[in-house]
Design a protein around this motif. Structure first.
Motif, PDB file in Angstrom:
ATOM      1  N   TRP A  15       2.559  -3.612   4.103  1.00 49.79           N
ATOM      2  CA  TRP A  15       3.812  -3.468   3.292  1.00 49.79           C
ATOM      3  C   TRP A  15       2.808  -4.046   1.492  1.00 49.79           C
ATOM      4  O   TRP A  15       2.618  -3.940   0.849  1.00 49.79           O
ATOM      5  N   ASP A  16       1.799  -5.544   2.461  1.00 52.43           N
ATOM      6  CA  ASP A  16       1.819  -6.853   1.024  1.00 52.43           C
ATOM      7  C   ASP A  16       0.730  -5.670   0.798  1.00 52.43           C
ATOM      8  O   ASP A  16       0.227  -5.751  -0.575  1.00 52.43           O
ATOM      9  N   GLU A  17      -0.113  -4.829   1.962  1.00 57.57           N
ATOM     10  CA  GLU A  17      -2.021  -4.169   1.107  1.00 57.57           C
ATOM     11  C   GLU A  17      -1.442  -2.567   0.480  1.00 57.57           C
ATOM     12  O   GLU A  17      -2.099  -2.667  -0.741  1.00 57.57           O
ATOM     13  N   GLU A  18      -0.476  -1.729   0.884  1.00 58.05           N
ATOM     14  CA  GLU A  18      -0.704  -1.012   0.412  1.00 58.05           C
ATOM     15  C   GLU A  18       0.704  -0.716  -0.964  1.00 58.05           C
ATOM     16  O   GLU A  18       0.590   0.193  -1.976  1.00 58.05           O
ATOM     17  N   SER A  19       2.244  -1.687  -1.055  1.00 59.78           N
ATOM     18  CA  SER A  19       2.730  -1.530  -1.767  1.00 59.78           C
ATOM     19  C   SER A  19       2.704  -2.972  -2.463  1.00 59.78           C
ATOM     20  O   SER A  19       3.007  -2.972  -4.229  1.00 59.78           O
ATOM     21  N   VAL A  20       2.289  -4.445  -2.785  1.00 60.67           N
ATOM     22  CA  VAL A  20       2.853  -4.923  -3.136  1.00 60.67           C
ATOM     23  C   VAL A  20       1.572  -5.396  -4.298  1.00 60.67           C
ATOM     24  O   VAL A  20       1.666  -5.787  -5.152  1.00 60.67           O
ATOM     25  N   GLN A  21      -0.202  -5.379  -3.433  1.00 59.15           N
ATOM     26  CA  GLN A  21      -1.295  -5.897  -3.975  1.00 59.15           C
ATOM     27  C   GLN A  21      -1.117  -4.969  -5.239  1.00 59.15           C
ATOM     28  O   GLN A  21      -1.922  -5.762  -6.564  1.00 59.15           O
ATOM     29  N   PRO A  22      -1.302  -4.029  -4.915  1.00 60.46           N
ATOM     30  CA  PRO A  22      -1.577  -2.473  -6.142  1.00 60.46           C
ATOM     31  C   PRO A  22      -0.157  -3.167  -7.137  1.00 60.46           C
ATOM     32  O   PRO A  22      -0.626  -2.631  -8.165  1.00 60.46           O
TER      33      PRO A  22
END
Length: 559
Positions: free
Chosen positions: A17-24
């Motif tokens: 979730w952090d990589e795919e949703s949050v960071q972008p």
């Protein structure tokens, strides 16, 4: 409960979730701040909490059920479903007669407990005609010079029907003696007297400085009160160990817990050293905390403090009576957060702080008046503050289930963090030999001052937003009605005191004061002698002076 495989799956899912949703999203829109922290910046606040953050919690050992060890979720089995917290508005209005009128007003408006504020001369053990009292009589609360004043305050108020909290410390024994004497005169059995005296002198050395005697005799007077009340006034709380003033001086939430419980440990050790059994006096100990703006931090703080006190009494003092291990506390909303700018905003602040106290399981609550940053609260603002509690009790639903935030991944994680940090501070205090030595070398005071300095810097540099002060200002402020103390009050109080002195038996007064001095010298329990002295109308100042003759007076600058 989640097993290891479930937790690993949650951790992996959070990483995805952090990589795919949050960071972008962060890269495109950013976030309000780089780092989020709790109100006093004691703990970092993560973006999201999951079961993985509370994986180490053992429900029975760490949480339990309300009314059962370790009391994290509350000290009573039914909490507010059985009885609401005591709504105890702090009041003291110059003269005894004015205070009596304000108390009747508050009771008529639905208040369920009285809370008594004293003026500065009374807090310091001076009569209103003492040169040290000039200009201060009746300014911060009621002037109580003798039993006559206390009788007037409670005229028409049966002491077997109300609970009274008295915010008094160095002369607490004298004011308690007067309260007991009023009860005796009303024909109330001493076992029916209910209430609390603050009686917490250690926090005076730390934060407020309204002390009289040096620490050793001060601690002796406190243990005399413990012993006397365990026998004679068993339903009266003999001390309110106060974190409120520690927090108001600038501490973090974790420091508030640690320094408050550290003082509690010091009082328990002093009582045991004086020969008292822990299970005889500990059930009458109570605590007093502040409630600040960060609702979730405050709820976690109250829950952590309850669990810690249980552990301390169970493991350090081998207490057996369940009541000895229950941390029962009064809460006051945070006076230092109130602003003179846009005073209406303070109604909102107080409401959120009151909500935090209730969600955290307080036993009684004072809500500040919106105008207390500019003066004594008016009747209108006091009524609004009381109505805040009543709406919270009857309309919000917050009182309908017990510990409603229990089980929240964030709240449980924060409860653990605050507990861990507070125990670390207590370990440092133990390393210094306890709270008295830690106060003596000014370590406690420096720890608080460092935090207070940093918070002020943040506010002045705009890093910490205070609505209406450094952001969202208005050019013109509305006029605020201010409750003013009549300058003629001091002379009136002195005249009343002179009349008491004229009407009393001076020989009886001197005999009773000599008896107080002798009891102080010989190590006898002072309380019976203080009650005898107030009943012949010896004054607050005369009785405190009798003890000053034996104990001396603390001059400050380290213990």
């Amino acid at each position: 409960m989640f097993d290891d495989e479930d937790l690993q799956e949650i951790r992996s899912g959070k990483a995805d979730w952090d990589e795919e949703s949050v960071q972008p999203t962060v890269e495109r829109f950013g976030e309000r701040k780089e780092t989020f922290t709790t109100d006093t910046e004691g703990q970092t606040v993560d973006r999201l909490y999951t079961p993985a953050d509370v994986a180490d919690i053992d429900y029975d050992e760490d949480l339990g059920f309300p009314g059962e060890e370790p009391y994290t979720r509350g000290v009573y089995p039914t909490m507010y479903r059985g009885r609401l917290w005591t709504m105890r508005q702090y009041a003291g209005m110059g003269t005894a007669r004015e205070t009596n009128e304000r108390f009747h007003y508050l009771l008529d408006e639905g208040q369920t407990g009285l809370s008594m504020a004293f003026d500065l001369p009374t807090q310091m053990g001076y009569d209103s005609d003492n040169a040290m009292a000039a200009g201060e009589v009746g300014k911060t609360g009621v002037a109580i010079d003798s039993l006559s004043d206390m009788e007037t305050v409670f005229e028409g108020i049966p002491l077997d029907e109300v609970s009274t909290s008295m915010t008094i410390n160095a002369p607490a024994s004298v004011l308690l003696a007067m309260y007991i004497a009023v009860g005796d005169k009303q024909g109330v059995d001493r076992e029916e007297l209910r209430g609390t005296i603050q009686n917490d002198v250690l926090k005076e050395y730390i934060a407020r400085n309204t002390y009289i005697y040096p620490p050793e005799p001060s601690m002796r007077i406190i243990t005399d009160i413990f012993e006397f009340c365990a026998e004679e006034v068993p339903n009266f709380n003999t001390i309110s160990i106060s974190g409120y003033h520690v927090r108001e001086a600038g501490s973090t939430a974790a420091q508030e817990i640690a320094f408050t419980l550290g003082n509690g440990i010091e009082y328990v050790e002093a009582a045991i050293e004086a020969g008292l059994d822990v299970d005889e006096f500990a059930p009458q100990l109570s605590f007093f905390f502040a409630s600040y703006n960060n609702i979730l931090e405050e709820v976690a703080k109250f829950r952590a403090a309850r669990r810690m006190w249980y552990q301390i009494m169970e493991e350090r003092f081998d207490a057996e009576n369940p009541k000895s291990k229950q941390l029962k506390f009064h809460t006051q909303t945070a006076g230092s957060t109130l602003t003179a700018q846009q005073v209406e905003n303070n109604v909102v602040r107080v409401a959120y702080q009151a909500l935090a106290a209730v969600l955290g399981g307080t036993q009684s609550l004072h809500t500040n008046g919106k105008d207390e940053a500019v003066g004594l609260p008016t009747e209108e603002s006091v009524r609004t503050a009381l109505r805040t509690q009543q709406i919270l009790a009857h309309e919000s639903g917050a009182a309908d289930t017990i510990d409603p935030l229990g089980g929240s991944y964030y709240v449980e994680s924060l409860t653990d963090e605050l507990e861990e940090e507070a125990f670390e501070i207590l370990d440092r205090i133990d390393g210094k030999g306890g709270m008295l030595p830690a106060i003596e070398d000014q370590w406690v005071q420096r720890e608080i001052q460092d935090v207070a300095f940093e918070r002020q810097r943040e506010q002045e540099e705009g890093e910490r937003i205070i609505v209406g002060v450094n952001e969202y200002q208005v050019e013109e402020e509305d006029d605020v009605d201010i409750e003013e103390v009549d300058e003629a009050l001091e002379a009136q109080q002195q005249e009343t005191l002179a009349e008491v002195r004229d009407d009393r038996d001076d020989e009886a007064v001197e005999a009773k004061l000599d008896a107080v001095r002798e009891a102080a010298r010989e190590g006898e329990n002072l309380m019976p002698y203080l009650i005898d002295a107030v009943k012949v109308y010896a004054t607050t100042g005369e009785i405190c002076d009798a003890m000053r003759d034996v104990f001396g007076e603390y001059q400050g600058g380290g213990i």
